[in-house]
Design a protein around this motif. Structure first.
Motif, short mmCIF file in Angstrom:
data_model
loop_
_atom_site.label_atom_id
_atom_site.label_comp_id
_atom_site.label_asym_id
_atom_site.label_seq_id
_atom_site.Cartn_x
_atom_site.Cartn_y
_atom_site.Cartn_z
N ASP A 162 0.83 -1.18 0.00
CA ASP A 162 0.00 0.00 0.00
C ASP A 162 0.88 1.24 0.00
O ASP A 162 1.69 1.44 0.88
N THR A 163 0.65 2.12 -0.94
CA THR A 163 1.38 3.37 -0.95
C THR A 163 0.48 4.44 -0.38
O THR A 163 -0.05 5.27 -1.10
N ALA A 164 0.30 4.41 0.93
CA ALA A 164 -0.57 5.38 1.54
C ALA A 164 -0.19 5.60 2.98
O ALA A 164 0.35 4.74 3.62
N SER A 165 -0.47 6.79 3.49
CA SER A 165 -0.33 7.01 4.92
C SER A 165 -1.69 7.34 5.46
O SER A 165 -2.61 7.66 4.74
N ALA A 166 -1.83 7.24 6.79
CA ALA A 166 -3.16 7.33 7.34
C ALA A 166 -3.26 8.40 8.41
O ALA A 166 -2.52 9.34 8.44
N ILE A 225 -3.11 1.60 -6.70
CA ILE A 225 -2.35 1.96 -5.52
C ILE A 225 -1.32 0.87 -5.24
O ILE A 225 -1.68 -0.28 -5.01
N GLY A 226 -0.05 1.22 -5.27
CA GLY A 226 1.01 0.26 -4.96
C GLY A 226 1.19 -0.78 -6.04
O GLY A 226 0.91 -1.95 -5.82
N ILE A 240 -3.00 8.01 -0.07
CA ILE A 240 -4.04 8.65 0.71
C ILE A 240 -3.94 10.17 0.59
O ILE A 240 -4.95 10.86 0.42
N GLN A 241 -2.73 10.69 0.66
CA GLN A 241 -2.57 12.14 0.50
C GLN A 241 -3.03 12.57 -0.88
O GLN A 241 -3.69 13.61 -1.05
N LEU A 242 -2.69 11.78 -1.90
CA LEU A 242 -3.14 12.11 -3.25
C LEU A 242 -4.66 12.12 -3.32
O LEU A 242 -5.26 13.07 -3.86
N LEU A 243 -5.31 11.09 -2.79
CA LEU A 243 -6.77 11.01 -2.86
C LEU A 243 -7.43 12.19 -2.16
O LEU A 243 -8.47 12.69 -2.60
N SER A 289 -9.63 0.18 5.91
CA SER A 289 -10.19 0.54 7.20
C SER A 289 -11.32 1.53 6.91
O SER A 289 -11.35 2.15 5.85
N PRO A 290 -12.27 1.68 7.83
CA PRO A 290 -13.36 2.63 7.58
C PRO A 290 -12.86 4.04 7.28
O PRO A 290 -13.41 4.72 6.40
N GLU A 291 -11.82 4.48 7.99
CA GLU A 291 -11.32 5.84 7.80
C GLU A 291 -10.75 6.02 6.40
O GLU A 291 -11.02 7.02 5.72
N ARG A 292 -9.95 5.07 5.95
CA ARG A 292 -9.33 5.20 4.64
C ARG A 292 -10.34 4.98 3.52
O ARG A 292 -10.26 5.59 2.46
N MET A 293 -11.29 4.07 3.76
CA MET A 293 -12.28 3.83 2.72
C MET A 293 -13.19 5.03 2.51
O MET A 293 -13.72 5.22 1.41
N ALA A 294 -13.37 5.85 3.51
CA ALA A 294 -14.13 7.09 3.32
C ALA A 294 -13.40 8.00 2.32
O ALA A 294 -14.04 8.64 1.48
#
Length: 277
Positions: A26-30, A110-111, A163-166, A197-202
């Motif tokens: 996963d290329t994302a931070s949360a 992603i990734g 995540i930052q990109l989105l 996760s719910p937070e990222r899926m939002a």
């Protein structure tokens, strides 16, 4: 199938799915820890990443693609590890001067790891635009090299945090978001690093067009059922296979040689596709 991050406390990990030199992580931070929400604490926020950058060898082709001008059009923000996403607010605009134009169907992966399946999908659907985001420079370089040598005009590559990109993109912007064989973070205390996760899926769902897809696949059974539970209970998404069910691998997702090898050994792979209501 292959090894995923081990159980050592130092978080150094062996390669993840597909036994690649680069991993399809996963290329994302949360989000930040819940107990660090005061202004004073903001100076010391600890970001919970869903990815881990690994030192990997960069071959000559990948290095060439990161430096030679003939590959520059594929690299949206070639910054050799900086991952600066400043100014990237519209993925469709990246294709304004391409044969497909900016209104063509748009997929974000992603990734993408080393990019083999990503490039295979882009080559198979030339009328669809593909954007891949990754943090590992050797994989970015290899992906750009493959796109360039195949003469693809429907591929763009971004270096950075998904995540930052989105968060920077408009609502209802992307037709498909793909997350294949993400890092499962199998230790319980690392579950907060899992991408689904719910937070990222939002954040993901906000960027999808009405009827757009989120497609994920994993070879880790625990993570598969974790994702099923999270996504089935997420308002705004509908399981295309019906609640509680996985979907057969769609033809457009290539089966890698490592996935094929794992299946031959009796290992499972689970696909999930959810559409935005």
């Amino acid at each position: 199938m292959s090894q995923h991050p081990d159980s050592n406390d130092n978080l150094t990990s062996t390669p993840t799915t597909d036994e690649q030199t680069l991993t399809n992580v996963d290329t994302a931070s949360a989000d930040v820890d819940d107990n660090q929400s005061t202004p004073a604490a903001d100076k010391h926020i600890r970001i919970v990443n869903t990815f881990m950058k690994r030192r990997t060898h960069m071959n000559k082709n990948a290095e060439l693609a990161l430096t030679a001008p003939e590959f520059a059009d594929y690299l949206v923000n070639n910054s050799f590890g900086d991952g600066d996403l400043t100014g990237i607010h519209d993925l469709r605009a990246l294709f304004a001067d391409s044969p497909n134009g900016s209104d063509a169907p748009l997929t974000l992966e992603i990734g993408f790891g080393l990019g083999d399946s990503f490039i295979e999908m882009a080559a198979a659907e030339p009328a669809r635009n593909f954007v891949g985001i990754e943090v590992h420079e050797p994989g970015i370089g290899k992906c750009a090299y493959m796109a360039g040598t195949q003469g693809l005009r429907n591929v763009k590559i971004i270096n950075g945090d998904a995540i930052q990109l989105l968060k920077q993109l408009p609502e209802n912007h992307i037709d498909r978001i793909q997350l294949y064989f993400p890092d499962p973070w199998q230790k319980k205390r690392h579950y907060k690093r899992r991408f689904v996760s719910p937070e990222r899926m939002a954040i993901v769902t906000r960027s999808l067009t009405q009827g757009g897809w989120f497609h994920t696949a994993t070879d880790w059974e625990h993570y598969a059922f974790w994702m099923l539970e999270v996504l089935d209970n997420f308002a705004g998404l509908t399981n295309q296979a019906g609640a509680g069910n996985f979907i057969d691998r769609p033809d457009f997702r290539p089966m890698t040689k490592f996935e094929r090898r794992g299946i031959a050994r009796g290992h499972g792979v689970w696909d999930l596709i959810y559409s935005k209501d």
